[in-house]
Design an enzyme around this catalytic site. Structure first.
Site, short mmCIF file in Angstrom:
data_model
loop_
_atom_site.label_atom_id
_atom_site.label_comp_id
_atom_site.label_asym_id
_atom_site.label_seq_id
_atom_site.Cartn_x
_atom_site.Cartn_y
_atom_site.Cartn_z
N THR A 178 0.92 -1.19 0.02
CA THR A 178 0.13 0.05 0.21
C THR A 178 1.06 1.02 0.10
O THR A 178 1.77 1.11 0.56
CB THR A 178 -0.56 0.03 1.44
OG1 THR A 178 -1.82 -0.99 1.16
CG2 THR A 178 -1.52 1.23 1.45
N ARG A 206 -15.34 -5.31 -0.44
CA ARG A 206 -14.74 -5.15 0.81
C ARG A 206 -13.90 -3.66 0.77
O ARG A 206 -13.40 -3.40 -0.14
CB ARG A 206 -13.59 -6.12 1.11
CG ARG A 206 -12.62 -5.96 2.52
CD ARG A 206 -11.57 -5.16 2.20
NE ARG A 206 -10.62 -5.40 3.18
CZ ARG A 206 -9.47 -4.56 3.30
NH1 ARG A 206 -9.25 -3.89 2.46
NH2 ARG A 206 -8.89 -4.89 4.48
N GLY A 208 -11.16 -1.10 2.95
CA GLY A 208 -10.17 -1.22 4.00
C GLY A 208 -10.13 0.14 4.45
O GLY A 208 -11.17 0.92 4.38
N ASP A 209 -9.16 0.44 5.12
CA ASP A 209 -9.06 1.68 6.10
C ASP A 209 -8.70 2.97 5.13
O ASP A 209 -8.75 3.93 5.37
CB ASP A 209 -7.91 1.53 7.06
CG ASP A 209 -6.63 1.22 6.43
OD1 ASP A 209 -6.51 0.16 6.05
OD2 ASP A 209 -5.68 2.09 6.61
N THR A 229 -1.10 1.92 7.23
CA THR A 229 -1.07 0.75 6.34
C THR A 229 -1.17 -0.26 7.14
O THR A 229 -0.53 -0.38 8.48
CB THR A 229 0.08 0.75 5.24
OG1 THR A 229 0.45 -0.47 5.10
CG2 THR A 229 1.76 0.98 6.11
N GLY A 230 -1.47 -1.59 6.66
CA GLY A 230 -1.86 -2.93 7.47
C GLY A 230 -3.01 -3.48 7.30
O GLY A 230 -3.76 -2.92 6.22
N GLY A 232 -6.41 -3.48 7.13
CA GLY A 232 -7.64 -2.41 7.27
C GLY A 232 -8.43 -2.54 8.50
O GLY A 232 -8.99 -1.50 8.94
N1 ASP Z 1 -4.61 -1.14 4.74
C1 ASP Z 1 -4.76 -1.67 3.42
C2 ASP Z 1 -6.19 -2.21 3.42
O1 ASP Z 1 -6.39 -2.89 4.45
C3 ASP Z 1 -3.84 -2.72 2.94
C4 ASP Z 1 -2.27 -2.42 3.51
O2 ASP Z 1 -2.09 -1.37 4.00
O3 ASP Z 1 -1.37 -3.45 2.93
O4 ASP Z 1 -6.86 -2.35 2.47
#
Ligand code: ASP
Length: 317
Positions: A178, A206, A208-209, A229-230, A232
């Site tokens: 991301t 779906r 995410g954040d 990031t991470g 979500g």
């Molecule tokens: N945060 C992003 C999501 O959940 C994915 C990521 O940061 O790798 O869509």
């Protein structure tokens, strides 16, 4: 106004090193971060913090080495659906799109939502319609290549009954890629932007954040700009980015604030799920993450190089 030192920082996602297909992929990924910072600094010469985060994220969306734009991972149907959001701390304006198909420069579509509509967040078909209206629509051949399809096919074959509860699988496959940027301009404006193809094999629709203000990004003049990031779902449940702002307002430094939010998430949900990049009102840059790696880079006007880091032990800022 004036008197602030223009500064840009970017990240290429938090996650495990399993994300990289080979050493060359990793090399290109790190080089892309440097190129993105340079694009951001260049934008700050003519424009403001919003232009800087836009240009930095655009470089990474076009690169193909990240889980954003051209490089976006495939969902459970083998499709690309992206999320992106951008915020300008000068007037707290926000634009975002979610679950959008057929776009490479997704952050640009988010900015169009901010500047050309009366809305904050547009999803799916509506976002795609906007992409067509502003000539951002691209065919799937720009987003999906043979490598992605082959990987998808072999993952689906081995998925068994692990779907739709595939959070652990996402971690194993090396969540990373991301992209995000934060910037401070010479007038003291802060801006943040995040763009992603989301988590691999996610359910269609779906979200995410990354397109949710307060979760995947936040920018507030005088306080902070953050990009997250991470995984979500955890980041939304923790409202990670706005919590960095709250903690700074309560007296913490930007480094203490990102450390605290990552530590709260780790306590509640375990490790391997979040990374934060932030810049405060004076241009101090900070990052924190509980994953194996997080690609990040920064520089400011007058500095003769871009600092790039990947592992927790790498010096940053
Ligand atoms: N945060 C992003 C999501 O959940 C994915 C990521 O940061 O790798 O869509």
């Amino acid at each position: 106004m004036g008197g602030y030192v223009p500064t840009v920082a970017v990240h290429g996602g938090a996650g495990s090193l399993a994300y990289f297909t080979n050493e060359e992929h990793r090399r290109r990924y790190l080089q892309g971060l440097v190129d993105a910072v340079k694009a951001g600094l260049e934008a700050l010469r003519r424009g403001n913090a919003l232009d800087a985060v836009m240009d930095a994220v655009t470089v990474m969306e076009y690169d193909g080495s990240y889980d954003a734009g051209r490089g976006s991972v495939l969902n459970i149907h083998g499709d690309v659906e992206q999320d992106a959001g951008v915020m300008f701390g000068g007037d707290m304006s926000v634009g975002a799109v979610a679950a959008v198909k057929h776009v490479v420069n997704t952050i640009k579509l988010a900015r169009l939502v901010m500047e050309r509509t009366d809305h904050v967040l547009i999803v799916g078909k509506g976002a795609e319609e906007l992409a067509k209206m502003f000539n951002l629509w691209v065919p799937n051949t720009e987003l999906i290549n043979e490598n992605k399809i082959n990987r998808y096919k072999s993952l689906i074959r081995n998925l068994g009954d692990r779907y739709p509860r595939n959070r652990e699988l996402v971690k194993e496959l090396g969540l990373l890629g991301t992209v995000g940027a934060v910037a401070l301009d010479r007038d003291g404006n802060l801006a943040a932007a995040t763009s992603t193809g989301g988590t691999i094999l996610k359910w269609p629709g779906r979200v995410g954040d990354s397109p949710i203000p307060g979760a995947g990004y936040w920018a507030e003049n005088g306080v902070v700009a953050v990009s997250a990031t991470g995984i979500g779902e955890y980041i939304i449940r923790s409202m990670a980015s706005i919590n960095v702002a709250f903690l700074i307002k309560s007296g913490l430094s930007v480094q203490e604030a990102v450390n605290e939010v990552v530590s709260r998430i780790t306590k509640r949900f375990g490790r391997g799920n979040v990374g934060l990049l932030a810049i405060d009102a004076r241009g101090n840059v900070a990052s924190a993450f509980n994953t194996e790696a997080m690609g990040r880079a920064w520089s400011r006007e007058g500095m003769d190089k871009v600092i790039v880091a990947h592992l927790p032990t790498d010096k940053f800022p």
